[in-house]
Write an enzyme that holds these catalytic residues in place. Structure first.
Site, mmCIF file in Angstrom:
data_model
loop_
_atom_site.group_PDB
_atom_site.id
_atom_site.type_symbol
_atom_site.label_atom_id
_atom_site.label_comp_id
_atom_site.label_asym_id
_atom_site.label_seq_id
_atom_site.Cartn_x
_atom_site.Cartn_y
_atom_site.Cartn_z
ATOM 1 N N CYS A 309 0.821 -1.208 0.000
ATOM 2 C CA CYS A 309 0.000 0.000 0.000
ATOM 3 C C CYS A 309 0.861 1.267 0.000
ATOM 4 O O CYS A 309 1.495 1.557 -0.996
ATOM 5 C CB CYS A 309 -0.995 -0.038 1.162
ATOM 6 S SG CYS A 309 -2.397 1.073 0.944
ATOM 7 N N HIS A 393 -3.874 -5.284 0.022
ATOM 8 C CA HIS A 393 -3.551 -5.787 1.354
ATOM 9 C C HIS A 393 -3.687 -7.308 1.411
ATOM 10 O O HIS A 393 -4.768 -7.836 1.698
ATOM 11 C CB HIS A 393 -4.483 -5.155 2.391
ATOM 12 C CG HIS A 393 -4.124 -3.754 2.753
ATOM 13 N ND1 HIS A 393 -3.343 -3.446 3.837
ATOM 14 C CD2 HIS A 393 -4.426 -2.579 2.164
ATOM 15 C CE1 HIS A 393 -3.181 -2.133 3.915
ATOM 16 N NE2 HIS A 393 -3.831 -1.590 2.890
ATOM 17 N N GLU A 395 -2.675 -9.296 3.654
ATOM 18 C CA GLU A 395 -2.924 -9.782 5.021
ATOM 19 C C GLU A 395 -4.396 -9.767 5.394
ATOM 20 O O GLU A 395 -4.799 -10.409 6.375
ATOM 21 C CB GLU A 395 -2.132 -8.930 6.017
ATOM 22 C CG GLU A 395 -2.783 -7.626 6.437
ATOM 23 C CD GLU A 395 -2.817 -6.573 5.341
ATOM 24 O OE1 GLU A 395 -3.603 -5.610 5.455
ATOM 25 O OE2 GLU A 395 -2.033 -6.697 4.360
#
Length: 419
Positions: A309, A393, A395
């Site tokens: 990001c 993202h 995760e």
């Protein structure tokens, strides 16, 4: 908004209204306030996720923003102590369609509105979020003020002045406000049902920033192979989500975290095997004033480097690329991204209002991923593969595991280099 009326100094709350949204252009929407009372000014954006609202509200990348949830029923799963990415929310407030209902989930500890009040965050329900989302899509993400008063009394001209006086996110460095102030070592892997995060979240190695030159201490990871001999990742925190660190641990790494303002010497004093550049809020060009020179030095070491990001945007700036403010941004848990190496599509979670301009990328930098929503850049890799980054993202697991290979790839690169 379709049902918004021009603002007038005599505007008064309709019966039963205890909350209001005032945009900088004078548009106004009345609703019912919940959570904390007061007012907050920021950029009004929308998010398409159906759940995960605690994760979203506590994501440091949302600093300076007011979240409009497009899914109408927010709050059904309540709130708990596990579904957070920071100790406190960083998003300024939330706007929802339906009133927050009592939670209906076995993991709930308290209702969402109670959690919001406890953390001094304002909520606004009863808003036509579809109309507001259309307004953002057609006119861009506006500046605005969200306000809640139990007595229904608001100084609308003052709220309008506040919205119009806010400078906006472009040119704003917010990473400096949300970054850690200490050097610490991360412990604990991903969440597991019935087990939580294991042996705790983090262990502080420094409480005042003066110990940034110390060698990292052994980590208590007795339950996993390698223990202190795991590949060592030094993460620079520009506003990191905790689940990134957890996934690095799950991929086999040992993680030390430094503030956004860490110098090259402070990073190298920890003897890293690889460097991680975290997500974060604000304008990457503003954060880059102090971050980019350090990243350029780190690239010269040839150490494996991975960014997510804001970290992706900062890596692009460090190699000579440019970033620009997006019209409405990408925020949601259902964004398809094409991996150019094999044409595979990853379902990703995104949260960004700035983007890397692909035409600005110099030779030696290869585009690796693109958004299938608008074709914008979603990943780059430096020649030789020693440094790479993605705009989304991994995760957040929206796929749910489409992109976890990125953590494994990064840790594998460190292992390979050390062999």
């Amino acid at each position: 908004m379709a049902d918004a009326k021009p603002l007038r100094a005599s505007s008064a709350a309709p019966e039963g209204a205890t909350g209001v949204l005032v945009l900088a252009n004078g548009e106004i929407a009345w609703g019912r306030g919940f959570g904390a009372e007061g007012a907050a000014v920021g950029e009004v954006c929308f998010h398409t996720a159906m759940t995960g609202y605690q994760e979203i509200m506590t994501d440091p990348s949302f600093a300076g923003q007011i979240i409009t949830f497009t899914f109408p029923h927010i709050g059904n799963v309540g709130a708990n102590a596990d579904d957070i990415e920071a100790d406190d929310p960083h998003a300024l407030g939330m706007i929802v369609r339906e009133d927050v209902t009592p939670p209906s989930n076995f993991r709930a500890v308290e209702p969402l509105d109670v959690w919001m009040k406890k953390h001094n965050r304002i909520g606004l329900s009863g808003i036509d979020t579809r109309a507001l989302t259309r307004r953002i899509r057609s006119g861009g993400a506006p500046n605005g003020v969200i306000a809640h008063a139990a007595d229904g009394k608001f100084d609308i001209p003052a709220l309008l002045a506040q919205a119009q006086g806010w400078p906006g996110l472009e040119g704003m460095d917010l990473a400096i406000d949300v970054t850690t102030q200490t050097h610490f070592g991360w412990e604990g892997g991903v969440w597991r049902l019935g087990a939580g995060y294991g042996d705790g979240a983090s262990t502080s190695l420094s409480t005042n920033g003066e110990g940034l030159g110390l060698q990292p201490q052994p980590f208590a990871l007795s339950a996993v192979e390698g223990q202190a001999h795991r590949p060592h990742v030094v993460a620079i925190d520009y506003g990191a989500k905790r689940n990134i660190y957890r996934n690095l641990v799950a991929a086999g790494a040992r993680v030390s975290v430094l503030p956004a303002t860490a110098t090259f010497d402070q990073v190298m004093a920890l003897n890293p095997g690889g460097i991680f550049l975290s997500n974060g809020p604000g304008d990457p060009a503003a954060t880059g004033e102090y971050a980019v020179p350090v990243i350029r030095q780190l690239l010269e070491t040839k150490l494996p480097l991975f960014g997510i990001c804001l970290g992706h945007q900062l890596l692009a700036l460090a190699v000579g690329g440019q970033t620009t403010k997006m019209f409405q941004g990408h925020r949601g848990a259902n964004h398809p991204v094409k991996r150019l190496s094999d044409g595979a599509v990853e379902i990703t979670s995104m949260n960004h209002g700035f983007a890397v301009e692909r035409d600005s990328l110099p030779g030696g930098v290869r585009e690796t991923h693109v958004s299938l929503f608008d074709g914008s850049n979603a990943g780059i890799e430096l020649e030789g593969g020693r440094a790479f980054s993605v705009q989304y993202h991994p995760e957040a697991s929206p796929g749910p595991q489409d992109s976890l290979y990125l953590f494994e790839r990064f840790v594998g690169m460190i292992r390979e280099r050390a062999a």
